[in-house]
Design a protein around this motif. Structure first.
Motif, PDB file in Angstrom:
ATOM      1  N   ALA A 198       6.274  15.828  -4.323  1.00 22.26           N
ATOM      2  CA  ALA A 198       7.188  16.626  -3.502  1.00 22.26           C
ATOM      3  C   ALA A 198       6.442  17.308  -2.368  1.00 22.26           C
ATOM      4  O   ALA A 198       6.920  17.361  -1.229  1.00 22.26           O
ATOM      5  CB  ALA A 198       7.894  17.667  -4.374  1.00 22.26           C
ATOM      6  N   ARG A 199       5.251  17.816  -2.653  1.00 25.54           N
ATOM      7  CA  ARG A 199       4.446  18.477  -1.626  1.00 25.54           C
ATOM      8  C   ARG A 199       4.033  17.496  -0.537  1.00 25.54           C
ATOM      9  O   ARG A 199       4.055  17.818   0.657  1.00 25.54           O
ATOM     10  CB  ARG A 199       3.209  19.117  -2.262  1.00 25.54           C
ATOM     11  N   SER A 200       3.671  16.286  -0.958  1.00 24.93           N
ATOM     12  CA  SER A 200       3.294  15.261   0.007  1.00 24.93           C
ATOM     13  C   SER A 200       4.446  14.957   0.959  1.00 24.93           C
ATOM     14  O   SER A 200       4.251  14.876   2.181  1.00 24.93           O
ATOM     15  CB  SER A 200       2.865  13.991  -0.731  1.00 24.93           C
ATOM     16  N   LEU A 227       4.899  16.959 -14.575  1.00 32.52           N
ATOM     17  CA  LEU A 227       5.273  18.043 -13.672  1.00 32.52           C
ATOM     18  C   LEU A 227       4.287  18.162 -12.517  1.00 32.52           C
ATOM     19  O   LEU A 227       4.687  18.363 -11.363  1.00 32.52           O
ATOM     20  CB  LEU A 227       5.339  19.359 -14.448  1.00 32.52           C
ATOM     21  N   LEU A 228       2.995  18.033 -12.815  1.00 30.72           N
ATOM     22  CA  LEU A 228       1.982  18.118 -11.768  1.00 30.72           C
ATOM     23  C   LEU A 228       2.147  16.982 -10.765  1.00 30.72           C
ATOM     24  O   LEU A 228       2.105  17.208  -9.541  1.00 30.72           O
ATOM     25  CB  LEU A 228       0.585  18.079 -12.380  1.00 30.72           C
ATOM     26  N   ALA A 255      12.422  21.041   6.795  1.00 30.23           N
ATOM     27  CA  ALA A 255      11.631  20.351   5.776  1.00 30.23           C
ATOM     28  C   ALA A 255      12.024  20.787   4.371  1.00 30.23           C
ATOM     29  O   ALA A 255      11.791  20.056   3.404  1.00 30.23           O
ATOM     30  CB  ALA A 255      10.144  20.612   6.000  1.00 30.23           C
ATOM     31  N   ALA A 256      12.643  21.968   4.259  1.00 32.01           N
ATOM     32  CA  ALA A 256      13.028  22.511   2.949  1.00 32.01           C
ATOM     33  C   ALA A 256      14.494  22.276   2.630  1.00 32.01           C
ATOM     34  O   ALA A 256      15.011  22.810   1.652  1.00 32.01           O
ATOM     35  CB  ALA A 256      12.727  24.016   2.913  1.00 32.01           C
ATOM     36  N   VAL A 257      15.173  21.446   3.440  1.00 29.83           N
ATOM     37  CA  VAL A 257      16.619  21.294   3.292  1.00 29.83           C
ATOM     38  C   VAL A 257      17.008  20.541   2.030  1.00 29.83           C
ATOM     39  O   VAL A 257      18.141  20.621   1.577  1.00 29.83           O
ATOM     40  CB  VAL A 257      17.207  20.590   4.536  1.00 29.83           C
ATOM     41  N   GLU A 258      16.065  19.803   1.412  1.00 33.90           N
ATOM     42  CA  GLU A 258      16.346  19.015   0.219  1.00 33.90           C
ATOM     43  C   GLU A 258      15.720  19.698  -1.001  1.00 33.90           C
ATOM     44  O   GLU A 258      14.525  19.558  -1.260  1.00 33.90           O
ATOM     45  CB  GLU A 258      15.770  17.604   0.376  1.00 33.90           C
ATOM     46  N   PRO A 259      16.507  20.471  -1.766  1.00 35.45           N
ATOM     47  CA  PRO A 259      15.948  21.254  -2.871  1.00 35.45           C
ATOM     48  C   PRO A 259      15.918  20.541  -4.211  1.00 35.45           C
ATOM     49  O   PRO A 259      15.508  21.119  -5.209  1.00 35.45           O
ATOM     50  CB  PRO A 259      16.906  22.451  -2.934  1.00 35.45           C
ATOM     51  N   ALA A 260      16.348  19.273  -4.268  1.00 35.37           N
ATOM     52  CA  ALA A 260      16.500  18.594  -5.553  1.00 35.37           C
ATOM     53  C   ALA A 260      15.211  18.557  -6.360  1.00 35.37           C
ATOM     54  O   ALA A 260      15.201  18.824  -7.568  1.00 35.37           O
ATOM     55  CB  ALA A 260      17.032  17.173  -5.330  1.00 35.37           C
ATOM     56  N   VAL A 301       0.839  -1.201   0.000  1.00 31.53           N
ATOM     57  CA  VAL A 301       0.000   0.000   0.000  1.00 31.53           C
ATOM     58  C   VAL A 301       0.875   1.254   0.000  1.00 31.53           C
ATOM     59  O   VAL A 301       1.749   1.415   0.848  1.00 31.53           O
ATOM     60  CB  VAL A 301      -0.941   0.013   1.220  1.00 31.53           C
ATOM     61  N   LYS A 302       0.649   2.112  -0.977  1.00 33.50           N
ATOM     62  CA  LYS A 302       1.380   3.382  -1.082  1.00 33.50           C
ATOM     63  C   LYS A 302       0.388   4.469  -1.465  1.00 33.50           C
ATOM     64  O   LYS A 302      -0.684   4.179  -2.015  1.00 33.50           O
ATOM     65  CB  LYS A 302       2.468   3.303  -2.168  1.00 33.50           C
ATOM     66  N   PRO A 303       0.719   5.731  -1.195  1.00 29.23           N
ATOM     67  CA  PRO A 303      -0.135   6.822  -1.681  1.00 29.23           C
ATOM     68  C   PRO A 303      -0.286   6.741  -3.195  1.00 29.23           C
ATOM     69  O   PRO A 303       0.669   6.444  -3.917  1.00 29.23           O
ATOM     70  CB  PRO A 303       0.633   8.079  -1.256  1.00 29.23           C
ATOM     71  N   ALA A 304      -1.486   6.999  -3.678  1.00 24.01           N
ATOM     72  CA  ALA A 304      -1.778   6.869  -5.110  1.00 24.01           C
ATOM     73  C   ALA A 304      -0.855   7.743  -5.962  1.00 24.01           C
ATOM     74  O   ALA A 304      -0.483   7.356  -7.073  1.00 24.01           O
ATOM     75  CB  ALA A 304      -3.236   7.230  -5.371  1.00 24.01           C
ATOM     76  N   ILE A 305      -0.453   8.893  -5.430  1.00 25.28           N
ATOM     77  CA  ILE A 305       0.364   9.812  -6.215  1.00 25.28           C
ATOM     78  C   ILE A 305       1.714   9.204  -6.580  1.00 25.28           C
ATOM     79  O   ILE A 305       2.278   9.522  -7.623  1.00 25.28           O
ATOM     80  CB  ILE A 305       0.572  11.157  -5.454  1.00 25.28           C
TER      81      ILE A 305
END
Length: 252
Positions: A93-95, A86-87, A124-129, A37-41
């Protein structure tokens, strides 16, 4: 003449190698437990990215075997596929961003850390990749579409979109498959960046040696180097947390 054109005339074969690397890189983090089970996204993003990689592989072969009408048709399909890629990447990334914030907040509430709200946002923003990739991927793609009638420039910009995939792929192979966190005191992220830069530098040398225009690959290399510097520099600034918060906000 054939010897001079080998790099792009057979680009589909090189993209097949990329497919193998992607499978190896994401084997332990996705494919091995595909049915869990994983998030659908996550599944949506992998499906869309898989279609993009497949398109990257097929398109050069269509050119190679003179199937130009089909090549153009798939090119138009990408006008829909790329925005969806892209979406889905942004949603993924937002999740992850909000999941990290929630975990840090819970730890703070439990007394496991003494972070302020802004320190949590900064962590939370330390990973900009992901955000950087979301910026340069459409840039290369749009440049490729803009020069779609100039095959040499078009192929080089599309190659650049493929090289972006080396980042998360090689990083996972090194971090997860090999368990290496640093190499000679340097972050393992540096390896994937170096591979991208050396690949572009080599192709740039080949173009120069064979008397072709070098601006296209020069621009690609400059964009990659700039984005790589941003990867290491941006997290050091407090303002970056504010920017990420703005880009990832969904009303929370």
């Amino acid at each position: 003449m054939q010897a001079k054109q080998f790099t792009y005339h057979n680009l589909g074969y090189w993209f097949l190698l990329l497919f193998v690397l992607v499978f190896a890189g994401f084997y332990h983090t996705y494919f091995i437990d595909l049915l869990d089970v994983k998030p659908a996204i996550i599944h949506i993003h992998f499906l869309l990215m898989g279609l993009w990689v497949l398109m990257l592989i097929v398109q050069p072969f269509l050119i190679k075997y003179k199937k130009l009408a089909t090549h153009r048709l798939l090119g138009k399909v990408s006008y829909v596929l790329v925005p969806l890629v892209l979406l889905s990447a942004w949603l993924l990334a937002r999740s992850g961003y909000y999941r990290e914030i929630e975990q840090l907040r819970e730890a703070a509430s439990a007394g496991l850390n003494s972070m302020t709200e802004f320190e949590i946002l900064k962590a939370a923003a330390v990973e900009p990749a992901a955000i950087i990739a979301l910026m340069i991927f459409p840039l290369f793609y749009l440049l490729g579409i803009r020069h779609r009638k100039q095959s040499s420039k078009h192929a080089r910009y599309m190659l650049a979109t493929a090289l972006i995939l080396l980042g998360p792929t090689v990083d996972r192979i090194i971090f997860i498959n090999l368990g290496v966190k640093s190499i000679f005191g340097v972050s393992s992220y540096f390896v994937s960046m170096l591979i991208i830069d050396l690949t572009l530098a080599f192709l740039l040398y080949v173009d120069f040696k064979n008397g072709r225009e070098t601006k296209t690959l020069g621009y690609c290399l400059l964009i990659f180097i700039t984005s790589q510097l941003a990867f290491f520099i941006l997290p050091n600034f407090d303002g970056w947390a504010v920017v990420v918060r703005f880009l990832m906000t969904n009303g929370q």
